[in-house]
Design a protein around this motif. Structure first.
Motif, PDB file in Angstrom:
ATOM      1  N   LEU A 272       0.815  -1.212   0.000  1.00  0.00           N
ATOM      2  CA  LEU A 272       0.000   0.000   0.000  1.00  0.00           C
ATOM      3  C   LEU A 272       0.854   1.269   0.000  1.00  0.00           C
ATOM      4  CD1 LEU A 272      -2.879   1.194   0.186  1.00  0.00           C
ATOM      5  CD2 LEU A 272      -2.693   1.019   2.674  1.00  0.00           C
ATOM      6  N   MET A 273       2.002   1.207   0.682  1.00  0.00           N
ATOM      7  CA  MET A 273       2.799   2.410   0.919  1.00  0.00           C
ATOM      8  C   MET A 273       3.239   3.153  -0.353  1.00  0.00           C
ATOM      9  SD  MET A 273       6.250   3.380   0.854  1.00  0.00           S
ATOM     10  CE  MET A 273       7.088   1.807   0.976  1.00  0.00           C
ATOM     11  N   PRO A 274       3.809   2.500  -1.391  1.00  0.00           N
ATOM     12  CA  PRO A 274       4.216   3.261  -2.595  1.00  0.00           C
ATOM     13  C   PRO A 274       3.049   3.986  -3.246  1.00  0.00           C
ATOM     14  CG  PRO A 274       5.197   1.066  -2.616  1.00  0.00           C
ATOM     15  CD  PRO A 274       4.180   1.076  -1.518  1.00  0.00           C
ATOM     16  N   LEU A 275       1.857   3.371  -3.186  1.00  0.00           N
ATOM     17  CA  LEU A 275       0.660   3.998  -3.765  1.00  0.00           C
ATOM     18  C   LEU A 275       0.235   5.217  -2.954  1.00  0.00           C
ATOM     19  CD1 LEU A 275      -1.322   3.538  -6.115  1.00  0.00           C
ATOM     20  CD2 LEU A 275      -2.758   2.228  -4.533  1.00  0.00           C
ATOM     21  N   VAL A 276       0.307   5.104  -1.616  1.00  0.00           N
ATOM     22  CA  VAL A 276      -0.046   6.234  -0.745  1.00  0.00           C
ATOM     23  C   VAL A 276       0.877   7.424  -1.022  1.00  0.00           C
ATOM     24  CG1 VAL A 276      -0.047   7.038   1.653  1.00  0.00           C
ATOM     25  CG2 VAL A 276      -1.033   4.808   1.086  1.00  0.00           C
ATOM     26  N   ILE A 277       2.169   7.170  -1.087  1.00  0.00           N
ATOM     27  CA  ILE A 277       3.136   8.250  -1.345  1.00  0.00           C
ATOM     28  C   ILE A 277       2.946   8.809  -2.759  1.00  0.00           C
ATOM     29  CG2 ILE A 277       5.601   8.806  -1.547  1.00  0.00           C
ATOM     30  CD1 ILE A 277       6.151   6.845   0.688  1.00  0.00           C
ATOM     31  N   TYR A 278       2.537   7.949  -3.691  1.00  0.00           N
ATOM     32  CA  TYR A 278       2.278   8.394  -5.071  1.00  0.00           C
ATOM     33  C   TYR A 278       1.190   9.469  -5.102  1.00  0.00           C
ATOM     34  CZ  TYR A 278       1.813   7.839 -10.169  1.00  0.00           C
ATOM     35  OH  TYR A 278       1.798   8.037 -11.525  1.00  0.00           O
ATOM     36  N   PHE A 279       0.195   9.350  -4.209  1.00  0.00           N
ATOM     37  CA  PHE A 279      -0.875  10.349  -4.134  1.00  0.00           C
ATOM     38  C   PHE A 279      -0.478  11.540  -3.272  1.00  0.00           C
ATOM     39  CE2 PHE A 279      -3.477   6.675  -5.462  1.00  0.00           C
ATOM     40  CZ  PHE A 279      -4.168   7.259  -6.512  1.00  0.00           C
ATOM     41  N   LEU A 280       0.320  11.304  -2.234  1.00  0.00           N
ATOM     42  CA  LEU A 280       0.734  12.398  -1.351  1.00  0.00           C
ATOM     43  C   LEU A 280       1.806  13.276  -1.990  1.00  0.00           C
ATOM     44  CD1 LEU A 280       0.990  10.512   2.077  1.00  0.00           C
ATOM     45  CD2 LEU A 280      -0.810  12.096   1.360  1.00  0.00           C
ATOM     46  N   SER A 281       2.696  12.650  -2.759  1.00  0.00           N
ATOM     47  CA  SER A 281       3.791  13.384  -3.406  1.00  0.00           C
ATOM     48  C   SER A 281       3.952  12.857  -4.830  1.00  0.00           C
ATOM     49  CB  SER A 281       5.092  13.203  -2.609  1.00  0.00           C
ATOM     50  OG  SER A 281       6.159  13.905  -3.211  1.00  0.00           O
ATOM     51  N   PRO A 282       2.989  13.154  -5.709  1.00  0.00           N
ATOM     52  CA  PRO A 282       3.008  12.571  -7.061  1.00  0.00           C
ATOM     53  C   PRO A 282       4.222  13.032  -7.868  1.00  0.00           C
ATOM     54  CG  PRO A 282       1.345  14.296  -6.892  1.00  0.00           C
ATOM     55  CD  PRO A 282       1.848  14.056  -5.517  1.00  0.00           C
ATOM     56  N   PRO A 283       4.923  12.105  -8.509  1.00  0.00           N
ATOM     57  CA  PRO A 283       6.064  12.483  -9.350  1.00  0.00           C
ATOM     58  C   PRO A 283       5.581  13.136 -10.649  1.00  0.00           C
ATOM     59  CG  PRO A 283       5.657  10.128  -9.516  1.00  0.00           C
ATOM     60  CD  PRO A 283       4.710  10.654  -8.474  1.00  0.00           C
ATOM     61  N   GLU A 284       6.322  14.101 -11.137  1.00  0.00           N
ATOM     62  CA  GLU A 284       5.947  14.751 -12.393  1.00  0.00           C
ATOM     63  C   GLU A 284       6.104  13.781 -13.562  1.00  0.00           C
ATOM     64  OE1 GLU A 284       8.466  18.129 -12.566  1.00  0.00           O
ATOM     65  OE2 GLU A 284       7.609  19.073 -10.775  1.00  0.00           O
ATOM     66  N   LEU A 285       7.090  12.909 -13.443  1.00  0.00           N
ATOM     67  CA  LEU A 285       7.353  11.932 -14.501  1.00  0.00           C
ATOM     68  C   LEU A 285       6.629  10.629 -14.170  1.00  0.00           C
ATOM     69  CD1 LEU A 285       9.112  11.588 -17.114  1.00  0.00           C
ATOM     70  CD2 LEU A 285      10.877  10.612 -15.635  1.00  0.00           C
ATOM     71  N   LYS A 286       5.665  10.254 -14.969  1.00  0.00           N
ATOM     72  CA  LYS A 286       4.878   9.043 -14.689  1.00  0.00           C
ATOM     73  C   LYS A 286       5.427   7.811 -15.424  1.00  0.00           C
ATOM     74  CE  LYS A 286       1.706  11.678 -12.708  1.00  0.00           C
ATOM     75  NZ  LYS A 286       2.083  12.382 -11.506  1.00  0.00           N
ATOM     76  N   GLU A 287       5.814   8.001 -16.692  1.00  0.00           N
ATOM     77  CA  GLU A 287       6.332   6.904 -17.511  1.00  0.00           C
ATOM     78  C   GLU A 287       7.858   6.936 -17.483  1.00  0.00           C
ATOM     79  OE1 GLU A 287       4.328   4.722 -19.044  1.00  0.00           O
ATOM     80  OE2 GLU A 287       2.504   5.772 -18.398  1.00  0.00           O
TER      81      GLU A 287
END
Length: 527
Positions: A272-287
């Motif tokens: 769950l943790m990487p997904l939570v951080i993905y929403f809390l601090s989304p990276p500008e680069l997705k791909e």
């Protein structure tokens, strides 16, 4: 000691001295009287009173010295090893740990025995030897290979890279008892290389492109994986020892029990943790297709598995096989239960076997073991802190502090369930005041655990709840554990973001681990 630390050292000394003048609580004197009466029922009432007053005074002074020692560690007045050696010397010379009914030369001999008592603890040697074995994972490049292997599979997207970091931590955790070496020494350099390869630098405005997210996942993986195995971080064996002491050895958690109990809650939290951080601090680069190519190039440059890597991987597998108690399990499964106990090995013995194989095969050299300062440093400070924590119990201070905590909890009228939750959260979030998980656990775990038991908490359930909290607390600050300053120092995460995300992730981690744990531990029959 540096000059700027002298005022802090004086403060710690004054705190210790102040307990000489603070009146001893009556409840502590009563605890001492009861202990002496049990040991010497033939003593007169007057003699028992005199001895109990003397014992209580020494215990009270020891509490002051213990608080001062923990403060020295928190304030980093001196290196942890130096503080530990001073503590050992103090216990030996002052004879403060010895009962008042022992005098003369016997008192001095009993004191040095107390001071050095923890050096024979097998759990300490488990960690020391495992740190030495972890050197083989770094030296052979096996750790880097595993990390790049996961990256080559999951590295198509930034979120996938986050999961490759988290899963690499899970695979390395059982045999790297230095969470700093794992998260800061093995994983972090790879994360920094990936971030820079993706054009994300800490100081040119591109940190949020990928580096911030990857650094946060790198760090927040560390507390969860540390909770999953006894050998994943140094303080875990201390937790096992304190639980055993508090229950008079009725509960002695094995490596296999800990791994089985924590694996499902830990995996739920880590997924769950990487997904939570993905929403809390989304990276500008997705791909991130370049990340997979980078991983493949690194793996190609490393070539095929070397002989040393194969040997190290075999040692790793053998240790896990024996730590999990598989020989004993096989004996039971195939009808040879009479041999099951003979096929059960102490975890420290298993680690020693692994180290012996590494030495015999030449994967590790003895000079390399001598140069492994972290291992020898851990031996000193870990033995000292276990001894100091054990003295809290021996001197009746854990019972005294537990009584006070129990009275406070009782006055609030909380049920056992709320007591466990309240104590678990209080234990976890008091880590804001600590820069060492070992110091925190040494100072507070036994008191919280024993008090919870006195109030009716199920021993095994409560043990796993506090053990989870004792690792998740690392998530909170940039000084919470040794890995924190390494990752924070890379410059990708601001202080405000680190603290905010650390708090949110800690809440989610402990909620997931306890909620999933309540179901899983019930299935396992832990309560």
């Amino acid at each position: 000691m540096t000059k700027d630390k002298i005022p802090l050292a004086i403060l710690c000394i004054l705190i210790a001295i102040s307990f000489v003048f603070i009146p001893v609580p009556e409840s502590l004197i009563s605890i001492k009287q009861a202990a002496l009466l049990k040991a010497h029922s033939d003593f007169s009432e007057q003699k028992l009173l005199e001895l109990s007053l003397f014992d209580a005074r020494l215990s009270w002074i020891y509490l002051g010295c213990f608080i001062a020692t923990v403060l020295c560690i928190i304030l980093k007045v001196m290196p942890l090893g130096a503080v530990s050696l001073i503590s050992i010397a103090f216990i030996a010379i002052s004879t403060i740990s010895v009962s008042a009914d022992i005098s003369g030369v016997a008192r001095s001999k009993a004191a040095i025995k107390d001071a050095l008592s923890a050096f024979s603890n097998s759990l300490i040697w488990l960690i020391v030897i495992s740190i030495m074995l972890a050197r083989g994972i770094i030296k052979t490049g096996l750790g880097r290979r595993l990390a790049f292997y996961f990256l080559s599979i999951f590295g198509k997207k930034t979120l996938g890279i986050g999961y490759s970091i988290a899963l690499s931590e899970v695979f390395l955790a059982p045999i790297t008892p230095s969470n700093t070496a794992r998260g800061g020494g093995i994983i972090n350099p790879i994360v920094q290389s990936i971030a820079k390869a993706l054009g994300s630098e800490p100081n040119n405005g591109s940190a949020n492109k990928a580096g911030t997210y990857l650094s946060l996942v790198n760090y927040q993986s560390n507390p969860i994986t540390s909770a999953m195995f006894i050998t994943a971080t140094a303080p875990n064996p201390l937790v096992v020892k304190l639980i055993s002491d508090a229950t008079n050895a009725n509960i002695s958690i094995t490596w296999g029990q800990w791994a089985l109990g924590m694996f499902v809650p830990g995996m739920c939290a880590i997924l769950l943790m990487p997904l939570v951080i993905y929403f809390l601090s989304p990276p500008e680069l997705k791909e991130t297709p370049d990340a997979r190519e980078l991983a493949k190039k690194e793996l190609a440059a490393m070539g095929k598995f070397s002989l040393d890597e194969k040997i190290m991987l075999s040692i790793f597998g053998l240790c896990l096989f024996l730590w999990a108690g598989m020989p004993s399990n096989f004996a039971n499964w195939f009808g040879f239960s009479e041999y099951a106990k003979a096929l059960t090995f102490d975890p420290a013995s298993v680690a020693a076997l692994g180290l012996a194989i590494a030495l015999l095969t030449g994967v590790l050299k003895y000079d390399e073991l001598l140069a492994e300062k972290t291992a020898w440093d851990t031996l000193v400070w870990f033995a000292a802190l276990i001894m100091l924590a054990t003295m809290l119990d021996k001197l009746g201070l854990a019972a005294f502090l537990g009584q006070e905590l129990k009275m406070a909890a009782s006055s609030l009228g909380l049920s056992v369930t709320f007591v466990m939750i309240f104590f678990t959260l209080a234990f976890l979030y008091s880590h804001y005041f600590f820069a060492s998980t070992t110091a925190h656990i040494s100072a507070m775990f036994l008191v919280f655990y024993k008090t919870g038991l006195d109030l009716g908490a199920p021993p095994m359930l409560y043990a796993f709840m506090l053990a989870a909290a004792g690792n998740i607390m690392m998530a909170l600050t940039h000084y919470a554990t040794g890995t924190a300053p390494v990752v924070f120092g890379s410059g990708y995460v601001s202080l405000n973001k680190w603290w905010i995300i650390g708090f949110i992730v800690s809440v989610i981690d402990i909620a997931v681990m306890i909620c999933v744990g309540l179901v899983w531990w019930k299935i396992l029959g832990f309560y």
